[in-house]
Motif scaffolding. Structure first.
Motif, PDB file in Angstrom:
ATOM      1  N   ASP A  66       0.865  -1.202  -0.052  1.00  0.00           N
ATOM      2  CA  ASP A  66       0.188  -0.019   0.106  1.00  0.00           C
ATOM      3  C   ASP A  66       0.950   1.256   0.128  1.00  0.00           C
ATOM      4  OD1 ASP A  66      -2.485  -1.431   0.300  1.00  0.00           O
ATOM      5  OD2 ASP A  66      -2.369  -1.566   2.358  1.00  0.00           O
ATOM      6  N   VAL A  67       0.438   2.358  -0.775  1.00  0.00           N
ATOM      7  CA  VAL A  67       1.041   3.785  -0.577  1.00  0.00           C
ATOM      8  C   VAL A  67       0.348   4.295   0.644  1.00  0.00           C
ATOM      9  CG1 VAL A  67       1.557   5.651  -1.869  1.00  0.00           C
ATOM     10  CG2 VAL A  67       1.606   3.579  -3.090  1.00  0.00           C
ATOM     11  N   ILE A  68       1.216   4.814   1.467  1.00  0.00           N
ATOM     12  CA  ILE A  68       0.840   5.751   2.592  1.00  0.00           C
ATOM     13  C   ILE A  68       0.366   7.219   2.190  1.00  0.00           C
ATOM     14  CG2 ILE A  68       1.119   6.577   4.879  1.00  0.00           C
ATOM     15  CD1 ILE A  68       2.574   3.789   5.479  1.00  0.00           C
ATOM     16  N   TYR A  69      -0.557   7.531   2.279  1.00  0.00           N
ATOM     17  CA  TYR A  69      -0.999   8.972   2.108  1.00  0.00           C
ATOM     18  C   TYR A  69      -0.018   9.917   2.753  1.00  0.00           C
ATOM     19  CZ  TYR A  69      -3.767  13.173   0.469  1.00  0.00           C
ATOM     20  OH  TYR A  69      -4.102  14.343  -0.093  1.00  0.00           O
ATOM     21  N   PRO A  70       0.748  10.857   2.300  1.00  0.00           N
ATOM     22  CA  PRO A  70       1.875  11.513   3.235  1.00  0.00           C
ATOM     23  C   PRO A  70       1.302  12.466   4.092  1.00  0.00           C
ATOM     24  CG  PRO A  70       1.842  12.414   0.658  1.00  0.00           C
ATOM     25  CD  PRO A  70       0.744  11.012   0.864  1.00  0.00           C
ATOM     26  N   GLN A  71       2.004  12.840   5.015  1.00  0.00           N
ATOM     27  CA  GLN A  71       1.484  13.780   5.958  1.00  0.00           C
ATOM     28  C   GLN A  71       1.966  15.181   5.003  1.00  0.00           C
ATOM     29  OE1 GLN A  71       4.581  12.267   8.664  1.00  0.00           O
ATOM     30  NE2 GLN A  71       5.464  14.407   8.667  1.00  0.00           N
ATOM     31  N   ALA A  72       1.410  16.056   5.648  1.00  0.00           N
ATOM     32  CA  ALA A  72       1.793  17.825   5.299  1.00  0.00           C
ATOM     33  C   ALA A  72       1.255  18.106   4.009  1.00  0.00           C
ATOM     34  CB  ALA A  72       3.192  17.971   5.562  1.00  0.00           C
ATOM     35  N   THR A  73       0.159  17.139   3.628  1.00  0.00           N
ATOM     36  CA  THR A  73      -0.475  17.860   2.107  1.00  0.00           C
ATOM     37  C   THR A  73      -1.917  17.657   2.173  1.00  0.00           C
ATOM     38  OG1 THR A  73      -0.180  17.520  -0.069  1.00  0.00           O
ATOM     39  CG2 THR A  73       0.144  15.446   1.102  1.00  0.00           C
ATOM     40  N   ASN A  74      -2.708  18.236   1.555  1.00  0.00           N
ATOM     41  CA  ASN A  74      -3.996  17.933   1.140  1.00  0.00           C
ATOM     42  C   ASN A  74      -4.087  17.675  -0.404  1.00  0.00           C
ATOM     43  OD1 ASN A  74      -5.243  18.074   3.817  1.00  0.00           O
ATOM     44  ND2 ASN A  74      -4.617  20.222   3.571  1.00  0.00           N
ATOM     45  N   ASP A  75      -3.161  17.624  -1.160  1.00  0.00           N
ATOM     46  CA  ASP A  75      -3.023  17.488  -2.621  1.00  0.00           C
ATOM     47  C   ASP A  75      -2.022  16.719  -3.108  1.00  0.00           C
ATOM     48  OD1 ASP A  75      -4.126  18.254  -5.063  1.00  0.00           O
ATOM     49  OD2 ASP A  75      -3.270  20.253  -5.127  1.00  0.00           O
ATOM     50  N   LEU A  76      -2.263  15.292  -3.097  1.00  0.00           N
ATOM     51  CA  LEU A  76      -1.452  14.323  -3.583  1.00  0.00           C
ATOM     52  C   LEU A  76      -1.619  14.001  -4.975  1.00  0.00           C
ATOM     53  CD1 LEU A  76       0.891  12.277  -2.803  1.00  0.00           C
ATOM     54  CD2 LEU A  76      -0.687  10.642  -2.443  1.00  0.00           C
ATOM     55  N   HIS A  77      -0.579  14.291  -6.056  1.00  0.00           N
ATOM     56  CA  HIS A  77      -0.717  14.037  -7.188  1.00  0.00           C
ATOM     57  C   HIS A  77       0.051  12.677  -7.881  1.00  0.00           C
ATOM     58  CE1 HIS A  77      -2.550  18.007  -8.977  1.00  0.00           C
ATOM     59  NE2 HIS A  77      -3.021  17.935  -8.037  1.00  0.00           N
ATOM     60  N   HIS A  78      -0.678  12.292  -8.876  1.00  0.00           N
ATOM     61  CA  HIS A  78       0.150  11.042  -9.464  1.00  0.00           C
ATOM     62  C   HIS A  78       0.802  11.685 -10.799  1.00  0.00           C
ATOM     63  CE1 HIS A  78      -2.967  11.176 -12.598  1.00  0.00           C
ATOM     64  NE2 HIS A  78      -4.073  10.814 -11.664  1.00  0.00           N
ATOM     65  N   GLU A  79       2.013  11.014 -11.028  1.00  0.00           N
ATOM     66  CA  GLU A  79       2.738  11.283 -12.445  1.00  0.00           C
ATOM     67  C   GLU A  79       3.351   9.937 -12.681  1.00  0.00           C
ATOM     68  OE1 GLU A  79       5.428  14.593 -12.232  1.00  0.00           O
ATOM     69  OE2 GLU A  79       4.143  15.860 -11.059  1.00  0.00           O
ATOM     70  N   VAL A  80       2.654   9.086 -13.905  1.00  0.00           N
ATOM     71  CA  VAL A  80       2.895   8.022 -14.165  1.00  0.00           C
ATOM     72  C   VAL A  80       4.358   8.187 -15.129  1.00  0.00           C
ATOM     73  CG1 VAL A  80       1.380   8.097 -16.273  1.00  0.00           C
ATOM     74  CG2 VAL A  80       2.360   5.842 -15.208  1.00  0.00           C
ATOM     75  N   GLU A  81       5.266   7.248 -14.989  1.00  0.00           N
ATOM     76  CA  GLU A  81       6.480   7.451 -15.758  1.00  0.00           C
ATOM     77  C   GLU A  81       7.048   6.154 -16.051  1.00  0.00           C
ATOM     78  OE1 GLU A  81       9.235  10.622 -14.209  1.00  0.00           O
ATOM     79  OE2 GLU A  81       7.457  11.591 -13.320  1.00  0.00           O
ATOM     80  N   MET A  82       7.807   6.147 -17.257  1.00  0.00           N
ATOM     81  CA  MET A  82       8.716   4.963 -17.463  1.00  0.00           C
ATOM     82  C   MET A  82       9.840   5.004 -16.479  1.00  0.00           C
ATOM     83  SD  MET A  82      10.562   3.689 -20.993  1.00  0.00           S
ATOM     84  CE  MET A  82      11.587   4.998 -21.071  1.00  0.00           C
ATOM     85  N   VAL A  83      10.311   4.146 -15.867  1.00  0.00           N
ATOM     86  CA  VAL A  83      11.546   4.089 -14.905  1.00  0.00           C
ATOM     87  C   VAL A  83      12.603   3.008 -15.666  1.00  0.00           C
ATOM     88  CG1 VAL A  83      12.393   3.278 -12.717  1.00  0.00           C
ATOM     89  CG2 VAL A  83      10.063   4.275 -12.875  1.00  0.00           C
ATOM     90  N   VAL A  84      13.820   3.770 -15.806  1.00  0.00           N
ATOM     91  CA  VAL A  84      15.059   3.067 -16.202  1.00  0.00           C
ATOM     92  C   VAL A  84      15.881   2.674 -15.327  1.00  0.00           C
ATOM     93  CG1 VAL A  84      16.747   3.393 -18.001  1.00  0.00           C
ATOM     94  CG2 VAL A  84      14.747   4.191 -18.583  1.00  0.00           C
ATOM     95  N   ALA A  85      16.375   1.486 -15.196  1.00  0.00           N
ATOM     96  CA  ALA A  85      17.212   0.714 -14.379  1.00  0.00           C
ATOM     97  C   ALA A  85      18.655   0.848 -14.958  1.00  0.00           C
ATOM     98  CB  ALA A  85      16.795  -0.442 -13.717  1.00  0.00           C
ATOM     99  N   LEU A  86      19.956   1.278 -14.298  1.00  0.00           N
ATOM    100  CA  LEU A  86      21.070   1.208 -14.737  1.00  0.00           C
ATOM    101  C   LEU A  86      21.846  -0.052 -14.400  1.00  0.00           C
ATOM    102  CD1 LEU A  86      22.156   4.939 -14.954  1.00  0.00           C
ATOM    103  CD2 LEU A  86      20.655   3.614 -16.641  1.00  0.00           C
ATOM    104  N   GLY A  87      22.507  -0.862 -15.124  1.00  0.00           N
ATOM    105  CA  GLY A  87      23.124  -1.839 -14.768  1.00  0.00           C
ATOM    106  C   GLY A  87      24.892  -1.661 -14.898  1.00  0.00           C
ATOM    107  N   GLY A  88      25.033  -0.249 -15.092  1.00  0.00           N
ATOM    108  CA  GLY A  88      26.632   0.120 -15.110  1.00  0.00           C
ATOM    109  C   GLY A  88      26.602   1.797 -14.909  1.00  0.00           C
ATOM    110  N   GLY A  89      27.562   2.417 -14.909  1.00  0.00           N
ATOM    111  CA  GLY A  89      27.746   3.667 -14.806  1.00  0.00           C
ATOM    112  C   GLY A  89      28.913   4.346 -15.647  1.00  0.00           C
ATOM    113  N   GLY A  90      29.191   5.679 -15.041  1.00  0.00           N
ATOM    114  CA  GLY A  90      30.122   6.558 -15.802  1.00  0.00           C
ATOM    115  C   GLY A  90      29.623   7.876 -15.804  1.00  0.00           C
ATOM    116  N   HIS A  91      30.601   8.673 -16.209  1.00  0.00           N
ATOM    117  CA  HIS A  91      30.378  10.146 -16.355  1.00  0.00           C
ATOM    118  C   HIS A  91      30.873  10.736 -17.870  1.00  0.00           C
ATOM    119  CE1 HIS A  91      34.691  11.062 -15.907  1.00  0.00           C
ATOM    120  NE2 HIS A  91      34.741  10.090 -14.837  1.00  0.00           N
ATOM    121  N   ASP A  92      30.263  11.771 -18.224  1.00  0.00           N
ATOM    122  CA  ASP A  92      30.539  12.319 -19.431  1.00  0.00           C
ATOM    123  C   ASP A  92      30.409  11.502 -20.701  1.00  0.00           C
ATOM    124  OD1 ASP A  92      30.915  15.114 -18.368  1.00  0.00           O
ATOM    125  OD2 ASP A  92      32.947  14.214 -17.953  1.00  0.00           O
ATOM    126  N   LEU A  93      28.953  10.856 -20.692  1.00  0.00           N
ATOM    127  CA  LEU A  93      28.848   9.678 -21.578  1.00  0.00           C
ATOM    128  C   LEU A  93      28.208  10.188 -22.797  1.00  0.00           C
ATOM    129  CD1 LEU A  93      27.123   7.306 -18.777  1.00  0.00           C
ATOM    130  CD2 LEU A  93      29.523   6.965 -19.879  1.00  0.00           C
TER     131      LEU A  93
END
Length: 228
Positions: A66-93
Motif C-alpha cells: 500500500d502507498v501511505i498518504y503522506p503527511q503535510a499535504t492535502n493535494d497528492l498528485h500522481h505522475e506516471v512514468e517509465m522507469v529505467v534501471a542502470l546496470g553500469g555507470g560512468g560520467h560524461d557519456l
C-alpha cells in the motif's frame, strides 16, 4: 566492520521472471519532459536546460505494498512514468554509451505534494519536500532490457479506480532515454543500481485515500496498488 547502529536495509525491486532483486542506489527524475504536461502545469519546456531532481532510494514502494498518504499535504498528485534501471555507470557519456548502461525497464509513479510544490515554486525554493518524501516512488517489477523492445510508439498509461487519467507515448518525450542518461552523466557519476524516472505525460491529478491505481508501460511492466 562494526557499526554503531544497525545498517538500513538496501532498497530493492523485484525482477520479472527471476527470484533475484535489483538493488536501488539512487533515484533521478526529469521534470517537464512531456510538452503537454509542462503546459498543464503552466510551464514551458527549456530543451537546452533539462530540469532534474532526486528522490531517496528508500522512497520506493514495491511488491504491491500500500502507498501511505503522506503527511503535510492535502493535494497528492500522481505522475506516471517509465522507469529505467542502470546496470553500469560512468560520467560524461555519449548517447550510445548511455544506452549500453540500461539494465531494465519498469513503470512508476512520481508522487508529488502539489500544494507544497506550489509554495516552493512561488518562493523559488527547492522541490525536495514536494518530491522526496516517504513512499513517494511506487515502482513495478523490472523487465530486463534484453527481453523487450522500447520505441516511440510504446505507450504508458494510468487508471485510477478504473478511470483513465493519463496516456502517452514515449515518442512524445522531449528528451529520449539515452539523452537523459547522457546529460545526467555530465552532472553526476552514474552507477549500477541507479533508477531514472523519465517524465510524465499530461493528465496529472489528485489521489485520495482508498484510490486504487493501475499503471502500465504497455508490453513491459505493470504496477497496481492502493492509497491508504
Amino acid at each position: 566492520m562494526s557499526y554503531a547502529i544497525t545498517p538500513p536495509a538496501v532498497p530493492s525491486l523485484p525482477i520479472i521472471g527471476s527470484d533475484q532483486r535489483f538493488p536501488v542506489r539512487r533515484i533521478f527524475c526529469i521534470g517537464r519532459n512531456y510538452a503537454e504536461h509542462a503546459r498543464e502545469m503552466g510551464a514551458t519546456v527549456d530543451k537546452d536546460t533539462p530540469l532534474f531532481f532526486t528522490k531517496p532510494a528508500d522512497a520506493v514502494v514495491t511488491d504491491g505494498a500500500d502507498v501511505i498518504y503522506p503527511q503535510a499535504t492535502n493535494d497528492l498528485h500522481h505522475e506516471v512514468e517509465m522507469v529505467v534501471a542502470l546496470g553500469g555507470g560512468g560520467h560524461d557519456l555519449s548517447a550510445q554509451q548511455a544506452g549500453e548502461l540500461i539494465w531494465g525497464y519498469g513503470v512508476g509513479l512520481d508522487l508529488t505534494r502539489r500544494d507544497l510544490q506550489a509554495v516552493a515554486k512561488a518562493k523559488s525554493h527547492p522541490w525536495d519536500v514536494a518530491k522526496g518524501f516517504d513512499h513517494s516512488a511506487p515502482v513495478s517489477a523490472l523487465r530486463r532490457a534484453s527481453e523487450v523492445t522500447i520505441d516511440g510508439d510504446t505507450a504508458i498509461t494510468l487508471t485510477v479506480n478504473g478511470q483513465q487519467r493519463q496516456h502517452g507515448r514515449l515518442g512524445e518525450m522531449v528528451h529520449g532515454v539515452n539523452e537523459i542518461i547522457a546529460i545526467l552523466s555530465t552532472l553526476f557519476e552514474l552507477k549500477a543500481g541507479d533508477l531514472i524516472f523519465t517524465g510524465t505525460p499530461a493528465g496529472v491529478s489528485a489521489m485520495q485515500r482508498g484510490d486504487r491505481f493501475h499503471a502500465e508501460l504497455v508490453g513491459v511492466a505493470t504496477l497496481e496498488g492502493r492509497v491508504v
